[in-house]
Design a protein around this motif. Structure first.
Motif, short mmCIF file in Angstrom:
data_model
loop_
_atom_site.label_atom_id
_atom_site.label_comp_id
_atom_site.label_asym_id
_atom_site.label_seq_id
_atom_site.Cartn_x
_atom_site.Cartn_y
_atom_site.Cartn_z
N TYR A 98 2.55 1.59 -3.55
CA TYR A 98 1.53 1.87 -4.56
C TYR A 98 1.08 3.33 -4.48
O TYR A 98 0.90 4.00 -5.49
CB TYR A 98 0.32 0.96 -4.38
N GLN A 99 0.88 3.81 -3.24
CA GLN A 99 0.40 5.18 -3.06
C GLN A 99 1.51 6.20 -3.34
O GLN A 99 1.28 7.23 -3.97
CB GLN A 99 -0.13 5.39 -1.65
N GLN B 50 -10.43 2.12 3.06
CA GLN B 50 -9.55 3.02 2.32
C GLN B 50 -10.34 4.09 1.56
O GLN B 50 -11.39 3.80 0.98
CB GLN B 50 -8.69 2.23 1.32
N ASN C 74 -8.21 6.38 -0.31
CA ASN C 74 -7.28 6.59 -1.42
C ASN C 74 -7.39 5.40 -2.37
O ASN C 74 -7.20 4.25 -1.94
CB ASN C 74 -5.86 6.72 -0.88
N ALA D 210 -4.20 -1.45 -3.85
CA ALA D 210 -3.08 -2.20 -3.29
C ALA D 210 -3.58 -3.35 -2.42
O ALA D 210 -3.11 -4.49 -2.54
CB ALA D 210 -2.18 -1.26 -2.48
N TYR D 211 -4.53 -3.06 -1.54
CA TYR D 211 -5.10 -4.13 -0.71
C TYR D 211 -5.90 -5.11 -1.55
O TYR D 211 -5.96 -6.31 -1.26
CB TYR D 211 -5.95 -3.53 0.41
N ARG E 145 -4.35 3.01 -2.63
CA ARG E 145 -4.22 2.11 -1.49
C ARG E 145 -5.31 1.03 -1.54
O ARG E 145 -5.06 -0.13 -1.20
CB ARG E 145 -4.33 2.89 -0.17
N PRO F 269 0.80 -1.23 0.00
CA PRO F 269 0.00 0.00 0.00
C PRO F 269 0.83 1.28 0.00
O PRO F 269 0.49 2.24 -0.70
CB PRO F 269 -0.85 -0.12 1.28
N ASP F 270 1.94 1.30 0.75
CA ASP F 270 2.76 2.51 0.83
C ASP F 270 3.44 2.80 -0.50
O ASP F 270 3.50 3.95 -0.95
CB ASP F 270 3.81 2.37 1.93
#
Length: 497
Positions: A236-237, A296, A298, A304-305, A301, A233-234
């Motif tokens: 990807y964002q 989420q 965003n 991403a999950y 994110r 997630p970090d």
């Protein structure tokens, strides 16, 4: 023959093309950077011609002292890798230009690093030695580390690059340590030799299990599954959206191929051990990915999950191939299960590139369309692309008749064929939970009032490819037989070699 270079023509061509483009770009002014873009697409097309020729022959060929294998599965995955990377470049061009990623004397590095990353994926897909697999992995990873940090003046991107580099290095260490333990137990780095030595001469089972644990941990990081998902997630964002797509798209095909090569072709006698590990990783990924995505706001994110949960399904397909232990194992489900996992990986990649393409379409200079609120009222601003995004969300959620539904169905069939009905039920329940956040994106697009009424300016080539992307997800869901059959044939040929 070990001196036969025909199977590796695609890799040689890609290496020469990437090096040539790097030199040519040095002499191009910023206004002529489109030449680099066209040459990069031509490089992908040229490599695709070589891979398609190998795929059409249907042969399985080994070269470089059996360290490299060209078989139907490898060539099919390479073709989809070229396709996903090419689509990504089309979607990314305007986005990268607006953010200065293609400016300056080194503006062509975005394209060159993309090609070197693709070359690493090609080596991973065709690796028949744990050493060649590792070299391909590092070539791909080092290129992606640099690309995440490409916006040097952007603090969030730099932070994401540091996280990705540190955790990626740790995972590579895990993988290399596991490889060294397998080498210590068997005395070989060749996958075919490892299989033969374990089957005929035996090896220290305890050492092999320890090595297997580290290998699975390293591969799990590359797939982004729980509990090795912290970076997803970090990064990807934080990464530029164009680079996020290069991270979350085609590399998943290479990671799938790597898992199949090492676990299925290299360590089949240890299937009972790695199946238990994959089962835990799959269930945890489905749970954490789907439950965390719900909260989420965003969208990067959220996706991403979503990726973490989707990779859980790929692991379900991989673990469903063999039932039982040792000589008593029933291998009848091998080809359908592994082909279902392969089909799922391809489905995920085709859907993901379209999703991130739409995020980049809504972004503009000085504005990142990263929040769910940025998709409000998209149906009023661009009805057609709201339909495309709806199709992609439905596919990720597994709603019929989209491609994603058939992918989930194929994996669940493989799982139920092993008799592990509870595992299929768990997967279905978490998929139902996951449908919530996909449908929330659809709700925002169709039922909320737009926060921004400005016209969406999109390059013509991007509009065409995005439209074709959406149509393909529907058509391959309505008529999945051809691609499913192609995956099954490729897997059978690979298992038989």
């Amino acid at each position: 023959m070990t001196n036969n270079l025909i199977p590796v023509y695609a890799e040689i061509f890609m290496l020469v093309a990437a090096s040539a483009i790097l030199l040519i770009d040095m002499f191009l002014s910023e206004s002529k950077r489109s030449i680099t873009y066209v040459l990069t697409l031509l490089a992908l097309a040229g490599a695709a011609i070589f891979s398609f020729a190998d795929y059409s022959s249907g042969a399985t060929t080994y070269t470089f002292n059996n360290m490299f294998v060209s078989d139907p599965m490898a060539n099919l995955l390479k073709l989809f890798t070229y396709l996903a990377t090419g689509i990504t470049l089309v979607y990314s061009r305007q986005y990268a230009t607006d953010r200065g990623m293609l400016s300056g004397n080194l503006g062509g590095e975005f394209y060159v690093l993309t090609l070197f990353s693709t070359l690493g994926q090609m080596v991973m897909i065709s690796g028949n030695s744990v050493l060649s697999l590792y070299l391909g992995l590092e070539l791909m990873s080092l290129s992606l580390y640099a690309m995440v940090a490409m916006r040097r003046d952007h603090a969030v991107s730099t932070e994401a690059a540091m996280k990705y580099f540190v955790l990626g290095s740790l995972a590579s260490g895990f993988l290399l340590y596991g490889i060294s333990m397998v080498y210590g137990a068997t005395g070989s780095l060749m996958l075919t030799d490892i299989t033969r030595i374990i089957a005929t001469q035996g090896a220290n089972h305890t050492i092999l299990v320890f090595g297997l644990v580290f290998i699975v941990a390293g591969m799990a990081f590359k797939l982004g599954v729980v509990p090795f998902h912290m970076w997803v997630p970090d990064v990807y964002q934080g990464a530029p959206t164009a680079v996020t797509l290069l991270l979350g798209g085609a590399p998943k095909l290479a990671a799938f191929a790597m898992a199949l090569r090492i676990l299925v072709e290299g360590l089949p006698q240890m299937a009972f051990d790695w199946q238990q590990m994959l089962m835990a990783l799959a269930v945890l990924s489905l749970a954490v990915g789907n439950l965390t995505a719900i909260v989420q706001t965003n969208i990067k994110r959220l996706l991403a999950y979503s990726t973490i949960a989707q990779m859980g399904f790929v692991l379900l397909g991989l673990l469903a191939g063999v039932v039982g232990r040792g000589a008593d194992a029933n291998a009848a489900n091998m080809a359908p299960a592994y082909s279902a996992a392969m089909y799922y990986s391809i489905t995920y990649v085709l859907t993901t590139v379209g999703t991130f393409g739409l995020i980049m379409m809504l972004a503009r200079s000085g504005f990142e369309a990263e929040e769910l609120a940025d998709f409000k009222g998209l149906s009023k601003r661009s009805p057609w692309f709201a339909v495309v995004m709806t199709v992609l969300m439905f596919s990720l959620a597994g709603v019929p008749p989209m491609m994603g539904f058939m992918a989930k169905w194929a994996v669940l069939q493989a799982v139920t064929a092993t008799g592990q009905i509870w595992l299929a039920i768990v997967a279905v329940l978490f998929s139902l939970i996951g449908a919530f956040y996909y449908l929330r994106v659809v709700k925002v697009m169709w039922f909320d009032e737009p926060a921004d009424t400005a016209a969406i300016a999109t390059p013509f080539d991007m509009r065409v490819v995005l439209s074709l992307n959406g149509v393909a997800v529907v058509l391959l869901g309505v008529m999945p037989g051809a691609l499913l059959g192609t995956c099954l044939t490729a897997i059978k040929a690979t298992l038989a070699s």
